[in-house]
Scaffold this motif. Structure first.
Motif, short mmCIF file in Angstrom:
data_model
loop_
_atom_site.label_atom_id
_atom_site.label_comp_id
_atom_site.label_asym_id
_atom_site.label_seq_id
_atom_site.Cartn_x
_atom_site.Cartn_y
_atom_site.Cartn_z
N ASN A 38 58.98 -3.29 11.47
CA ASN A 38 58.60 -4.39 10.58
C ASN A 38 58.01 -5.59 11.32
O ASN A 38 58.39 -6.73 11.06
CB ASN A 38 59.82 -4.84 9.76
N TYR A 39 57.11 -5.34 12.25
CA TYR A 39 56.53 -6.47 12.98
C TYR A 39 55.19 -6.92 12.39
O TYR A 39 54.60 -7.89 12.85
CB TYR A 39 56.37 -6.15 14.47
N LEU A 40 54.71 -6.22 11.37
CA LEU A 40 53.45 -6.62 10.73
C LEU A 40 53.73 -7.46 9.50
O LEU A 40 54.73 -7.28 8.80
CB LEU A 40 52.65 -5.37 10.32
N ASP A 41 52.85 -8.41 9.23
CA ASP A 41 52.93 -9.24 8.03
C ASP A 41 52.75 -8.34 6.81
O ASP A 41 51.78 -7.59 6.71
CB ASP A 41 51.84 -10.31 8.10
N ASN A 68 51.83 -9.04 3.89
CA ASN A 68 50.63 -9.36 3.11
C ASN A 68 49.38 -8.71 3.68
O ASN A 68 48.42 -8.42 2.95
CB ASN A 68 50.43 -10.89 3.04
N SER A 69 49.37 -8.47 4.99
CA SER A 69 48.20 -7.86 5.62
C SER A 69 48.49 -6.45 6.13
O SER A 69 47.71 -5.90 6.90
CB SER A 69 47.71 -8.74 6.78
N HIS A 70 49.60 -5.90 5.71
CA HIS A 70 50.00 -4.56 6.15
C HIS A 70 48.95 -3.54 5.68
O HIS A 70 48.48 -3.60 4.55
CB HIS A 70 51.37 -4.20 5.58
N LYS A 127 57.92 -4.96 0.97
CA LYS A 127 59.05 -5.74 1.50
C LYS A 127 60.36 -5.25 0.89
O LYS A 127 61.35 -5.05 1.61
CB LYS A 127 58.84 -7.22 1.22
N SER A 136 52.52 -6.04 -1.50
CA SER A 136 53.29 -6.61 -0.39
C SER A 136 54.74 -6.84 -0.79
O SER A 136 55.65 -6.64 0.01
CB SER A 136 52.64 -7.91 0.09
#
Length: 273
Positions: free
Chosen positions: A224-227, A229-231, A245, A241
């Motif tokens: 889970n190191y990516l945002d 919203n921009s995954h 989450k 998003s």
């Protein structure tokens, strides 16, 4: 050079560090499966070992320690990994690193005793060509060992919320970048087609029956190191998003339940030339 589904060229420094930490965590958590794969090879003192697609180098180091009388070469296309590995593991005298491509290995034919590869083949667009190149460099009776995923044998129960949307988004994205989630079931046929003998399979899955749940939680957290919203999965428009989450939050909750069952499907396939 073939452009496969893994490329750190566009990673900034922070993202590269996070990706390196994720890869290292996956090795730490699956150390029993990795050790079992080494033993499954049934090799004594191979002279020269190639760790193909070595990434952060932990497998190369493990091979060098497991086979202390062997020379181990970690090879990766990503020069950032090679540079960092040469710094990190400089004290391991039987271990070196080389930057090159799996489709054009910088070794003479019939020169390698063992070629080991973990989590490389899922990224390859033409795995048959890579296997043919491995066959070329292996000595007669030399061995290949491939450790990789098979998403079809994943089990997560109870199902986290939005599981169906997550699986749809993941499958769509992986197909888009040509990452093969089901490479594990194809490896036996690929080796047989390339004229390998004595092909065998070992289950090396990360399984909550034999893996500490805290470790599995840490593995999931490392994803889970990516945002959100921009995954990239959100970019497929198969999941929002917010839903993504909520999926990961519920996945962690399910994993922490003592009566749940988690299995991330992994196989190890070996054969001899």
């Amino acid at each position: 050079m073939v452009h496969d589904s893994y490329d750190t060229t566009y990673f900034d420094k922070k993202l590269f560090i996070q990706e390196s930490e994720r890869l290292s965590e996956s090795v730490r958590i699956n150390k029993v499966g990795i050790l079992n794969s080494f033993n499954f090879l049934r090799m004594e003192n191979p002279s020269l070992i190639l760790d193909l697609g070595c990434g952060t180098g932990e497998i190369s180091l493990a091979l060098a320690r497991f086979f202390p009388n062997s020379r181990v070469i970690g090879l990766d296309r990503e020069n950032r990994f090679i540079t960092e590995n040469m710094r990190k593991y400089s004290d391991q005298k039987n271990l070196t690193f080389v930057q090159s491509d799996c489709y054009s290995l910088p070794f003479e034919s019939n020169s390698i005793d063992l070629c080991y590869s973990r989590f490389l083949f899922q990224h390859l667009r033409t795995p048959d060509l890579a296997i043919a190149e491995i066959f070329r460099v292996l000595k007669p009776k030399g061995k290949i060992g491939i450790f990789d995923i098979d998403k079809k044998i994943d089990i997560i129960y109870p199902f986290p919320v939005h599981s169906k949307k997550f699986n749809t988004a993941e499958a769509f994205y992986k197909k888009l970048i040509r990452n093969d989630l089901y490479i594990g079931r194809k490896l036996i046929s690929l080796l047989l087609q390339s004229h390998f003998n004595n092909v065998a399979k070992l289950d090396v899955s990360i399984d909550s029956l034999n893996t500490n749940r805290t470790d599995i939680v840490r593995l999931i957290e490392s994803w889970n190191y990516l945002d959100f919203n921009s995954h990239p999965y959100v970019m497929t428009k198969r999941i929002t998003s917010v839903e993504l989450k909520e999926y990961f939050e519920d996945l962690l909750k399910v994993t922490k339940q003592t009566d749940s069952y988690i299995c991330f499907g992994l196989v190890f396939i070996t054969g001899s030339k």
